[in-house]
Enzyme design. Sequence first.
Site, short mmCIF file in Angstrom:
data_model
loop_
_atom_site.label_atom_id
_atom_site.label_comp_id
_atom_site.label_asym_id
_atom_site.label_seq_id
_atom_site.Cartn_x
_atom_site.Cartn_y
_atom_site.Cartn_z
N ASN A 57 0.84 -1.20 0.00
CA ASN A 57 0.00 0.00 0.00
C ASN A 57 0.87 1.25 0.00
OD1 ASN A 57 0.42 0.91 2.85
ND2 ASN A 57 -0.37 -1.16 3.23
N ARG A 58 0.24 2.40 -0.02
CA ARG A 58 0.96 3.65 -0.28
C ARG A 58 1.51 4.34 0.98
NH1 ARG A 58 -3.02 7.25 -3.67
NH2 ARG A 58 -1.26 8.69 -3.55
#
Length: 414
Positions: free
Chosen positions: A217-218
């Site tokens: 994820n970011r």
Amino acid sequence: MPPTGARPGSVLRVVLGVSGGIAAYKACELLRLFTESGHDVTVVPTAAALEFVGAPTWSALSGKPVSTDVWSNVHQVPHVRIGQSADLVVVTPATADVLAKAAHGLADDLLTNTLLTARCPVVFAPAMHTEMWEHPATRANVATLRERGCLVIEPAEGRLTGKDTGKGRLPEPPEIFDTCREVLARGTTTPDLAGRRVVVSAGGTREYLDPVRFLGNRSSGLQGYALARAAAARGAEVTLVAANTSLPDPAGVKVVRVETTGQLRDEVVSAAASADAVVMAAAPADFRPVDPSGTKIKKAADGFAPSIDLTQNPDILHELSTERARPGQVIVGFAAETGDDTGSVLDLARAKLARKGCDLLVVNDVSGGAVFGSPENEAVILAADGAAVEVPRGSKAALAHVVWDEVTRRLASR
Ligand code: CTP
């Protein structure tokens, strides 16, 4: 804000004390970081520090005369004036000797006189051999200085002067600089988390599909690192469990590196056993492949893409909240929400707070991906007792301090 005359955004008067350790050369970089940020720096080396780095270097880099004793420019009463007019005194490196002198109030040179006259925040960044750091005399001196409200940054572990390694290494200058900025922003080194152990998780976990591919994820980890740095600046003993971040270790923080949600869970649960507070700023992957491939998955000749079965990962925040390792422990979660047709960002966040069972939930509105990787954040901190604190857009460091303000209040009332 700052009770000591520190004026955010204005030129601050910083005294850089340098004592006689080999890490004195690293203080040159710290000096540059302060001057390049526009601050007015007076370097006060000890005589022993000048054996490592000479007065011309300090003078050229600070643009000011440099002296070690109280006998130069006596008409300007420097032994009193420098300390009295400072917004921050930071001693880098701080040797065992200067810590001992400061703890006992000795004043036999300009630096020790300055330490006695300063009424602003005082930060020590010790560097010495492990044996000296661990010696009962040094432990007692550090404890005394901390009790008096000084911030003594924990040394880092690593290569020391000779071939030996261990605890006692000076944290990297940019990290000391960031800690000083924390202190200047807060205007005090009042160690309201002294004696407290806290755990912070940061970053985003990865779940491997095969040896080279993962679900991720970011999350950048910036908010978690800001929380760890802020807690250390407030005197806490901090363990930062970092998932896949590429950020430098914050000064004085124990960093444990992990990759997957399972590893994050194990490290956080283990550290939480002796912690007063846990802040889950990490973004753990919620799912992992049931059967990750031990070899690289190849494209199929017939053009079909593989299907990958996923299973749910443990919910760490829920586990920490429902099985509290210690009575009175404060558990904080983060929620990045966008809101949807079932409810607004705050509706969803309130439901999440109840579902997770934590004490505080820091809610970010991430519609448009606004927060990821940004140095800024804005949030609402929801509390299980129904309270809500709005934190306007500002630095992640500023949000971190509001989170610790809320944690500190709850710890004090338990
Ligand atoms: N969290 C956790 N363990 C997980 C997932 C999330 O401890 N497996 C924590 C995060 O660190 C964060 C909080 O729970 O503090 C909320 O994360 P979020 O991803 O919003 O929670 P989810 O339970 O995954 O909710 P959603 O279904 O909305 O994604």
